[in-house]
Structure formats: structure tokens, C-alpha cells
Design an enzyme around this catalytic site. Structure first.
Site, PDB file in Angstrom:
ATOM      1  N   ARG A   1       4.142  -7.660  12.388  1.00 54.59           N
ATOM      2  CA  ARG A   1       2.852  -7.275  12.983  1.00 54.59           C
ATOM      3  C   ARG A   1       1.995  -8.530  13.112  1.00 54.59           C
ATOM      4  O   ARG A   1       2.236  -9.526  12.431  1.00 54.59           O
ATOM      5  CB  ARG A   1       2.112  -6.260  12.098  1.00 54.59           C
ATOM      6  CG  ARG A   1       2.850  -4.943  11.936  1.00 54.59           C
ATOM      7  CD  ARG A   1       2.029  -3.915  11.159  1.00 54.59           C
ATOM      8  NE  ARG A   1       2.779  -2.665  11.030  1.00 54.59           N
ATOM      9  CZ  ARG A   1       2.302  -1.561  10.487  1.00 54.59           C
ATOM     10  NH1 ARG A   1       1.076  -1.517  10.016  1.00 54.59           N
ATOM     11  NH2 ARG A   1       3.041  -0.472  10.408  1.00 54.59           N
TER      12      ARG A   1
ATOM     13  N   CYS B   1       1.206  10.414   9.569  1.00 60.58           N
ATOM     14  CA  CYS B   1       2.190   9.871  10.517  1.00 60.58           C
ATOM     15  C   CYS B   1       3.573   9.920   9.882  1.00 60.58           C
ATOM     16  O   CYS B   1       3.743   9.477   8.738  1.00 60.58           O
ATOM     17  CB  CYS B   1       1.813   8.429  10.872  1.00 60.58           C
ATOM     18  SG  CYS B   1       2.980   7.635  11.986  1.00 60.58           S
TER      19      CYS B   1
ATOM     20  N   THR C   1       6.025   8.131  10.154  1.00 60.11           N
ATOM     21  CA  THR C   1       6.593   6.814   9.784  1.00 60.11           C
ATOM     22  C   THR C   1       6.289   6.475   8.333  1.00 60.11           C
ATOM     23  O   THR C   1       6.919   5.587   7.768  1.00 60.11           O
ATOM     24  CB  THR C   1       6.039   5.668  10.662  1.00 60.11           C
ATOM     25  OG1 THR C   1       4.624   5.566  10.434  1.00 60.11           O
ATOM     26  CG2 THR C   1       6.313   5.889  12.125  1.00 60.11           C
TER      27      THR C   1
ATOM     28  N   GLU D   1      -1.475  -3.457  12.564  1.00 64.25           N
ATOM     29  CA  GLU D   1      -0.692  -2.874  13.639  1.00 64.25           C
ATOM     30  C   GLU D   1      -1.401  -3.048  14.981  1.00 64.25           C
ATOM     31  O   GLU D   1      -2.616  -2.901  15.068  1.00 64.25           O
ATOM     32  CB  GLU D   1      -0.498  -1.390  13.350  1.00 64.25           C
ATOM     33  CG  GLU D   1       0.610  -0.803  14.170  1.00 64.25           C
ATOM     34  CD  GLU D   1       1.076   0.521  13.601  1.00 64.25           C
ATOM     35  OE1 GLU D   1       0.276   1.216  12.972  1.00 64.25           O
ATOM     36  OE2 GLU D   1       2.255   0.835  13.810  1.00 64.25           O
TER      37      GLU D   1
ATOM     38  N   GLU E   1      -6.467   7.183   8.007  1.00 61.64           N
ATOM     39  CA  GLU E   1      -5.311   7.923   8.549  1.00 61.64           C
ATOM     40  C   GLU E   1      -4.740   8.919   7.529  1.00 61.64           C
ATOM     41  O   GLU E   1      -4.208   9.968   7.903  1.00 61.64           O
ATOM     42  CB  GLU E   1      -4.236   6.932   9.003  1.00 61.64           C
ATOM     43  CG  GLU E   1      -3.023   7.614   9.613  1.00 61.64           C
ATOM     44  CD  GLU E   1      -1.992   6.628  10.130  1.00 61.64           C
ATOM     45  OE1 GLU E   1      -2.385   5.593  10.720  1.00 61.64           O
ATOM     46  OE2 GLU E   1      -0.792   6.880   9.940  1.00 61.64           O
TER      47      GLU E   1
ATOM     48  N   ARG F   1      -5.293   5.656   0.944  1.00 56.81           N
ATOM     49  CA  ARG F   1      -4.373   4.520   1.070  1.00 56.81           C
ATOM     50  C   ARG F   1      -4.660   3.657  -0.146  1.00 56.81           C
ATOM     51  O   ARG F   1      -5.753   3.085  -0.264  1.00 56.81           O
ATOM     52  CB  ARG F   1      -4.634   3.729   2.356  1.00 56.81           C
ATOM     53  CG  ARG F   1      -4.139   4.417   3.638  1.00 56.81           C
ATOM     54  CD  ARG F   1      -2.617   4.348   3.738  1.00 56.81           C
ATOM     55  NE  ARG F   1      -2.097   5.084   4.874  1.00 56.81           N
ATOM     56  CZ  ARG F   1      -1.813   4.538   6.072  1.00 56.81           C
ATOM     57  NH1 ARG F   1      -2.042   3.268   6.288  1.00 56.81           N
ATOM     58  NH2 ARG F   1      -1.303   5.293   7.016  1.00 56.81           N
TER      59      ARG F   1
ATOM     60  N   ARG G   1       4.101   0.525   2.328  1.00 58.93           N
ATOM     61  CA  ARG G   1       4.339  -0.621   3.216  1.00 58.93           C
ATOM     62  C   ARG G   1       4.028  -1.883   2.427  1.00 58.93           C
ATOM     63  O   ARG G   1       2.898  -2.109   2.012  1.00 58.93           O
ATOM     64  CB  ARG G   1       3.483  -0.555   4.481  1.00 58.93           C
ATOM     65  CG  ARG G   1       3.912  -1.611   5.521  1.00 58.93           C
ATOM     66  CD  ARG G   1       3.235  -1.415   6.860  1.00 58.93           C
ATOM     67  NE  ARG G   1       1.933  -2.020   6.941  1.00 58.93           N
ATOM     68  CZ  ARG G   1       1.694  -3.301   7.275  1.00 58.93           C
ATOM     69  NH1 ARG G   1       2.702  -4.104   7.555  1.00 58.93           N
ATOM     70  NH2 ARG G   1       0.463  -3.755   7.331  1.00 58.93           N
TER      71      ARG G   1
ATOM     72  N   ARG H   1       0.846  -1.203   0.000  1.00 55.74           N
ATOM     73  CA  ARG H   1       0.000   0.000   0.000  1.00 55.74           C
ATOM     74  C   ARG H   1       0.872   1.240   0.000  1.00 55.74           C
ATOM     75  O   ARG H   1       2.018   1.200   0.445  1.00 55.74           O
ATOM     76  CB  ARG H   1      -0.935   0.002   1.215  1.00 55.74           C
ATOM     77  CG  ARG H   1      -0.253  -0.041   2.590  1.00 55.74           C
ATOM     78  CD  ARG H   1       0.159   1.291   3.117  1.00 55.74           C
ATOM     79  NE  ARG H   1       0.451   1.245   4.562  1.00 55.74           N
ATOM     80  CZ  ARG H   1       1.261   2.079   5.178  1.00 55.74           C
ATOM     81  NH1 ARG H   1       1.942   2.982   4.497  1.00 55.74           N
ATOM     82  NH2 ARG H   1       1.426   1.995   6.491  1.00 55.74           N
TER      83      ARG H   1
END
Ligand code: ADP
Ligand code: CIR
Length: 335
Positions: free
Chosen positions: A284, A247, A249, A289, A201, A205, A256, A102
Site C-alpha cells: 500500500r 469487510c 477481507t 489503502e 469501519e 480497530r 493486518r 492492528r
């Protein structure tokens, strides 16, 4: 200790308090999630693109620490599937259940989910849905708003790993769940190999996934999808920070890549997490997560997303997973 606690020194706090971005993002907004959830590993979220530069004395060291990469460098890009050098690590289908890649994206013209207004969120949703509905071929699909979706359908999509969960406490504290479920939804192709989460988020995505371990075709689909959507919705981007996400990260590639893979023996070793870390990987649980593993099955993905290309990030997953399987095989042979 969270990266927030590590880098928000009294001097930095003094320097940043009182500052506000054009969308009204303050230091309190950025650190609220970490403050309300002291066990956070990172603890900060950016409400808009400007937050990353205005609050750079806090964000920059957090970004450099997490990605182990200097922001002095220009973020490199290569989303060309022809540059991957991968094999199917599990043609038998016994060890890798599914593979997913993603990317997180936000529209350049709007605030990010922590700070976007209700009106802007609805306007953005309309634009994103129109862009998605114009996709063709294997990227063609349907948008399903969360509002009005029956609970059984929603639960099934979550259980099948297609849809985001609801009520994440870190996102809640960051203000990302405001006005839920309005403006949230999922777009997917009929075969559910191509999916887009809208306004969770991040604004988008973009997801490519399928059963098995065919990284090349999954990466190819994602690459085509990301560039087709970008033509309609220009994304927030910065030369040094790459694609800008809520975020830190997820900065850089926003990517990811993960295998849902069985490591029944290796995962029993006390140093399993350390072994993953030494390969630049994170394990994970099977529902994303902060979830638990079941039956030795883990969602394995590289940690770094900034300072490497899309191709390198996916290559890292492939090469690291290959090594983990070698270690798993050694344990099986020794038994
Ligand atoms: P993100 O991927 O956006 O960081 P999560 O960690 O919450 O978010 O994962 C989202 C969903 O994707 C979860 O349901 C998770 O189990 C699923 N998922 C991740 N990797 C894979 C995979 N390789 N195969 C199937 N589902 C996966
Ligand atoms: C935290 O700080 O722990 C949460 N806000 C989640 C951080 C994002 N996850 C990650 O490490 N990739």
C-alpha cells in the site's frame, strides 16, 4: 472485476433478494458499495454477524477467494508472542521506518458500522470507552472524540498515521459514515504505541505500533490489549469465519501487520506488485489503502487474514519482508 461481480450470479441474486437480517440488512445494503464504486476489488460489506450466514451463498465464495482458504476448516488461533520466530530485520533503522499491527473487532451484541443505529452507536461508544479507560500500565490512555476535535489536531493525527482518514468513498456507500463524526474517536496511550479507533469501519480497530521494527514487542502489546478488551466487550466470532468484521477481507484474525519500509529499487521493477503477491503480500502507499507511495516507501502487509493464526500472519510479514530485502539487495549489488 470485483469479487462481487464474480460471485453475484443471477441465481444467487434470485436466492438472496427479499432476505433481511434481524438488524434489517438486505442484499442491496451488502452490495451498495460495490455497485456505486464499480472499480472496487471486493465490493461487499456486512452490516451484522447474521449477514455472513444469511447471505452465505454470496459471502462464502468471496471469502474463500480473497483468503485462499476453505470455510470448511475451523479458523485456528494463536496470539502467543512466545511462538513467534522473528528477528529485527533492520536494527540500523535505515530501511524500516515503523511497524504496526492492528486487529478489527465488533461487539457481539450490536450491528456492525454499516447498519448500526445512531442510538446503538452511542450506547456502544459509552461501553467501549469505559472498557478502554479501565486499561492499566502501558495500555492506559485517553479517549479523544472526533466531535469537537479541532481540525489541526485531527489532520496532524492523520498525517502521523495514528488516525483514520475521513470520507472514504467505499465506506460512504456502505453506510458506514452515517452521523459522522458522532460516536467516532480515538483512544491512545501517552506514547501513542497503543491506539484504538472507535466506530470507523469496525466497532474497534485495536492498534499497536512504534518506530523501528521490533515485531515481538508490538505483537505482545497487541495480544495483551485484545484480550483485556475482550473481557469487557465480547466480540462477534464464528468458528469458521473467526472474528467478524464489516469487510470480508478482515475476517479471521482481523489482523493486518505491516512494515513501512523502503524498497527504492525493487519498487521500480515492473513486476513489483507481482513479486509481493507471490509472497502473499500487498504493497500500500504511505497513507494507507488507496494512497500513493513516496520515495520508494511502502506499507507492506500479508493479504490473508483468515485460516491462519495471529502468529502465522505476523511471521508471514517477517519472512516475506526478509525476502523482499534480499531481492532489493541483489538489485543494489547488480547496479
Ligand atoms: P488499516 O490498517 O486499518 O487497513 P489503512 O490502510 O487505511 O487501514 O492504514 C491506516 C493508517 O495506518 C494509515 O495512516 C497508514 O499509513 C498507517 N500505517 C499502516 N502501516 C503502518 C506502519 N507500518 N507504520 C506506520 N503507519 C502505518
Ligand atoms: C473494495 O472493494 O475495493 C473496497 N471496499 C475496499 C476493500 C478492502 N480492502 C482490501 O482489499 N483489503
Amino acid at each position: 472485476m470485483s469479487l462481487l461481480d464474480k460471485y453475484l450470479t443471477p441465481e444467487v441474486e434470485q436466492q438472496l433478494k427479499g432476505l433481511t437480517t434481524s438488524h434489517g440488512v438486505t442484499l442491496d445494503d451488502i452490495i451498495r458499495s460495490g455497485r456505486e464504486n464499480p472499480e472496487s476489488s471486493i465490493g461487499v460489506y456486512a452490516g451484522d454477524a447474521e449477514a455472513y450466514t444469511l447471505f452465505a451463498p454470496l459471502f462464502d465464495p468471496i471469502i474463500e477467494d480473497y483468503h485462499q482458504h476453505s470455510l470448511k476448516e475451523v479458523h485456528p488461533r494463536d496470539f502467543d508472542p512466545a511462538h513467534l520466530s522473528v528477528t529485527n530485520l533492520d536494527p540500523s533503522g535505515e530501511r524500516i521506518r515503523s511497524t504496526r499491527i492492528r486487529v478489527g473487532r465488533n461487539a457481539a451484541a450490536y450491528a456492525f458500522p454499516p447498519a448500526i443505529s445512531k442510538e446503538d452507536r452511542l450506547e456502544l461508544t459509552q461501553k467501549v470507552v469505559a472498557a478502554l479507560e479501565s486499561l492499566e500500565g502501558d495500555l492506559a490512555g485517553t479517549y479523544y472524540p472526533l466531535e469537537g476535535m479541532d481540525k489541526a489536531t485531527q489532520d496532524q493525527l492523520i498525517a502521523d498515521h495514528f488516525l483514520f482518514k475521513e470520507g472514504d468513498k467505499y465506506l460512504e456507500s456502505a453506510g458506514i459514515n452515517r452521523d459522522w463524526p458522532e460516536g467516532r474517536g480515538i483512544f491512545h496511550s501517552a506514547d501513542k504505541k497503543f491506539l484504538v479507533w472507535v466506530n470507523e469501519e469496525d466497532g474497534l480497530r485495536i492498534i499497536s505500533m512504534e518506530m523501528g521494527a521490533d515485531l515481538e514487542s508490538i505483537f505482545d502489546r497487541l495480544s495483551r490489549a485484545a484480550s483485556a478488551i475482550q473481557e469487557k466487550i465480547p466480540f462477534a466470532y464464528d468458528e469458521h469465519r473467526g472474528y467478524l468484521t464489516s469487510c470480508p477481507t478482515n475476517l479471521g484474525t482481523g489482523l493486518r501487520a505491516s512494515y513501512m519500509a523502503a524498497l527504492p529499487k525493487l519498487s521500480q521493477q515492473p513486476d513489483f506488485k507481482e513479486t509481493c503477491k507471490s509472497l502473499g503480500l500487498q504493497a500500500r502507499g504511505i497513507h494507507g489503502e488507496h494512497s500513493e507511495s513516496e520515495g520508494g516507501m511502502f506499507d507492506i502487509s500479508p493479504t490473508q487474514r483468515l485460516g491462519l493464526t495471529e502468529v502465522e500472519a505476523v511471521q508471514k510479514l517477517h519472512d516475506g519482508m526478509k525476502k523482499l530485502f534480499e531481492l532489493e539487495d541483489e538489485l543494489a549489488e547488480a547496479a
